[in-house]
Design a protein around this motif. Sequence first.
Motif, PDB file in Angstrom:
ATOM      1  N   VAL A 199      -7.758  -0.360   5.551  1.00  0.00           N
ATOM      2  CA  VAL A 199      -7.665   0.850   4.400  1.00  0.00           C
ATOM      3  C   VAL A 199      -8.945   1.530   4.373  1.00  0.00           C
ATOM      4  CG1 VAL A 199      -7.695   0.597   1.977  1.00  0.00           C
ATOM      5  CG2 VAL A 199      -6.100  -0.947   3.197  1.00  0.00           C
ATOM      6  N   TYR A 200     -10.225   1.029   4.686  1.00  0.00           N
ATOM      7  CA  TYR A 200     -11.275   1.664   4.745  1.00  0.00           C
ATOM      8  C   TYR A 200     -11.215   3.062   5.681  1.00  0.00           C
ATOM      9  CZ  TYR A 200     -16.203   3.091   5.274  1.00  0.00           C
ATOM     10  OH  TYR A 200     -17.525   3.637   5.447  1.00  0.00           O
ATOM     11  N   GLN A 201     -10.414   2.824   6.495  1.00  0.00           N
ATOM     12  CA  GLN A 201     -10.256   4.147   7.498  1.00  0.00           C
ATOM     13  C   GLN A 201      -9.626   5.105   6.894  1.00  0.00           C
ATOM     14  OE1 GLN A 201     -11.928   3.936  10.551  1.00  0.00           O
ATOM     15  NE2 GLN A 201     -12.322   1.875  10.343  1.00  0.00           N
ATOM     16  N   ILE A 202      -8.708   4.913   6.032  1.00  0.00           N
ATOM     17  CA  ILE A 202      -7.669   5.490   5.419  1.00  0.00           C
ATOM     18  C   ILE A 202      -8.488   6.507   4.234  1.00  0.00           C
ATOM     19  CG2 ILE A 202      -5.647   5.850   3.764  1.00  0.00           C
ATOM     20  CD1 ILE A 202      -4.496   3.407   5.152  1.00  0.00           C
ATOM     21  N   PHE A 203      -9.222   5.804   3.578  1.00  0.00           N
ATOM     22  CA  PHE A 203     -10.188   6.244   2.613  1.00  0.00           C
ATOM     23  C   PHE A 203     -11.043   7.328   3.175  1.00  0.00           C
ATOM     24  CE2 PHE A 203      -9.112   2.482  -0.125  1.00  0.00           C
ATOM     25  CZ  PHE A 203      -8.162   3.238  -0.899  1.00  0.00           C
ATOM     26  N   ALA A 204     -11.761   6.689   4.287  1.00  0.00           N
ATOM     27  CA  ALA A 204     -12.768   7.774   4.840  1.00  0.00           C
ATOM     28  C   ALA A 204     -12.188   9.062   5.507  1.00  0.00           C
ATOM     29  CB  ALA A 204     -13.477   6.896   5.880  1.00  0.00           C
ATOM     30  N   LYS A 205     -11.089   9.002   6.050  1.00  0.00           N
ATOM     31  CA  LYS A 205     -10.200   9.908   6.531  1.00  0.00           C
ATOM     32  C   LYS A 205      -9.717  10.912   5.338  1.00  0.00           C
ATOM     33  CE  LYS A 205      -7.595  12.525   9.103  1.00  0.00           C
ATOM     34  NZ  LYS A 205      -8.074  13.439  10.293  1.00  0.00           N
ATOM     35  N   VAL A 206      -9.126  10.573   4.277  1.00  0.00           N
ATOM     36  CA  VAL A 206      -8.781  11.420   3.217  1.00  0.00           C
ATOM     37  C   VAL A 206      -9.909  12.163   2.482  1.00  0.00           C
ATOM     38  CG1 VAL A 206      -7.860  11.385   1.005  1.00  0.00           C
ATOM     39  CG2 VAL A 206      -6.451  10.035   2.721  1.00  0.00           C
ATOM     40  N   LEU A 207     -11.014  11.300   2.211  1.00  0.00           N
ATOM     41  CA  LEU A 207     -12.262  11.780   1.575  1.00  0.00           C
ATOM     42  C   LEU A 207     -13.015  12.670   2.665  1.00  0.00           C
ATOM     43  CD1 LEU A 207     -13.188   8.596  -0.359  1.00  0.00           C
ATOM     44  CD2 LEU A 207     -12.309  11.075  -1.247  1.00  0.00           C
ATOM     45  N   ASP A 208     -12.726  12.599   3.712  1.00  0.00           N
ATOM     46  CA  ASP A 208     -13.463  13.669   4.803  1.00  0.00           C
ATOM     47  C   ASP A 208     -14.739  13.171   4.974  1.00  0.00           C
ATOM     48  OD1 ASP A 208     -13.453  15.285   6.955  1.00  0.00           O
ATOM     49  OD2 ASP A 208     -14.180  17.031   5.496  1.00  0.00           O
TER      50      ASP A 208
ATOM     51  N   PHE B 266       1.020  -1.137   0.010  1.00  0.00           N
ATOM     52  CA  PHE B 266       0.226   0.064   0.090  1.00  0.00           C
ATOM     53  C   PHE B 266       0.805   1.335  -0.103  1.00  0.00           C
ATOM     54  CE2 PHE B 266      -2.611   3.450   2.172  1.00  0.00           C
ATOM     55  CZ  PHE B 266      -3.542   3.235   1.433  1.00  0.00           C
ATOM     56  N   PHE B 267       0.721   2.180  -0.996  1.00  0.00           N
ATOM     57  CA  PHE B 267       1.414   3.193  -1.189  1.00  0.00           C
ATOM     58  C   PHE B 267       0.471   4.143  -0.918  1.00  0.00           C
ATOM     59  CE2 PHE B 267       4.219   0.380  -3.697  1.00  0.00           C
ATOM     60  CZ  PHE B 267       5.412   0.743  -3.002  1.00  0.00           C
ATOM     61  N   ALA B 268       0.828   5.609  -0.304  1.00  0.00           N
ATOM     62  CA  ALA B 268      -0.102   6.840  -0.142  1.00  0.00           C
ATOM     63  C   ALA B 268       0.906   7.904  -0.034  1.00  0.00           C
ATOM     64  CB  ALA B 268      -0.725   6.559   1.284  1.00  0.00           C
ATOM     65  N   ARG B 269       0.519   9.048  -0.830  1.00  0.00           N
ATOM     66  CA  ARG B 269       1.289  10.172  -1.047  1.00  0.00           C
ATOM     67  C   ARG B 269       0.304  11.255  -1.213  1.00  0.00           C
ATOM     68  NH1 ARG B 269       6.014  11.374  -5.707  1.00  0.00           N
ATOM     69  NH2 ARG B 269       6.315  13.409  -4.925  1.00  0.00           N
ATOM     70  N   GLY B 270       0.773  12.337  -0.582  1.00  0.00           N
ATOM     71  CA  GLY B 270      -0.113  13.658  -0.782  1.00  0.00           C
ATOM     72  C   GLY B 270      -0.134  14.207   0.756  1.00  0.00           C
ATOM     73  N   PRO B 271      -0.904  15.383   0.603  1.00  0.00           N
ATOM     74  CA  PRO B 271      -0.906  16.333   1.657  1.00  0.00           C
ATOM     75  C   PRO B 271      -1.366  15.991   3.160  1.00  0.00           C
ATOM     76  CG  PRO B 271      -2.448  17.105   0.236  1.00  0.00           C
ATOM     77  CD  PRO B 271      -1.802  15.869  -0.397  1.00  0.00           C
ATOM     78  N   ALA B 272      -2.107  14.673   3.048  1.00  0.00           N
ATOM     79  CA  ALA B 272      -2.923  14.205   4.168  1.00  0.00           C
ATOM     80  C   ALA B 272      -1.933  13.291   4.948  1.00  0.00           C
ATOM     81  CB  ALA B 272      -4.309  13.365   3.678  1.00  0.00           C
ATOM     82  N   PHE B 273      -0.646  12.732   4.126  1.00  0.00           N
ATOM     83  CA  PHE B 273       0.265  11.976   4.783  1.00  0.00           C
ATOM     84  C   PHE B 273       1.416  12.207   5.136  1.00  0.00           C
ATOM     85  CE2 PHE B 273      -2.718   9.775   2.060  1.00  0.00           C
ATOM     86  CZ  PHE B 273      -3.252   8.931   2.793  1.00  0.00           C
ATOM     87  N   LYS B 274       2.183  11.712   6.189  1.00  0.00           N
ATOM     88  CA  LYS B 274       3.290  12.281   6.618  1.00  0.00           C
ATOM     89  C   LYS B 274       4.370  11.746   5.622  1.00  0.00           C
ATOM     90  CE  LYS B 274       2.897  11.121  11.609  1.00  0.00           C
ATOM     91  NZ  LYS B 274       3.440  10.328  12.615  1.00  0.00           N
ATOM     92  N   ARG B 275       5.356  12.875   5.217  1.00  0.00           N
ATOM     93  CA  ARG B 275       6.366  12.622   4.247  1.00  0.00           C
ATOM     94  C   ARG B 275       7.444  11.558   4.647  1.00  0.00           C
ATOM     95  NH1 ARG B 275       7.093  16.734   0.087  1.00  0.00           N
ATOM     96  NH2 ARG B 275       9.111  15.780  -0.509  1.00  0.00           N
TER      97      ARG B 275
END
Length: 74
Positions: free
Chosen positions: A41-50, A20-29
Amino acid sequence: MFLEGVHGYTPELADQRGIFFARGPAFKRGHMHSGIRMVDVYQIFAKVLDIQPLPNDGVWENVAGLFAEKETVD
């Protein structure tokens, strides 16, 4: 004999885990996480999509450390 749900996938074995790769302003660099369960993973999508997640088997605490702190604007 046919057994439903028997697929031979064993997530305990490192070579059978997904990536699983994630990149963007929501994630730590530059953050590396030791592993994410598919149900989280569902928790991640819900957070990113607010959006408010529906009841599920994921655990927020398992992925909370992936996210960058929001900057506050004064």
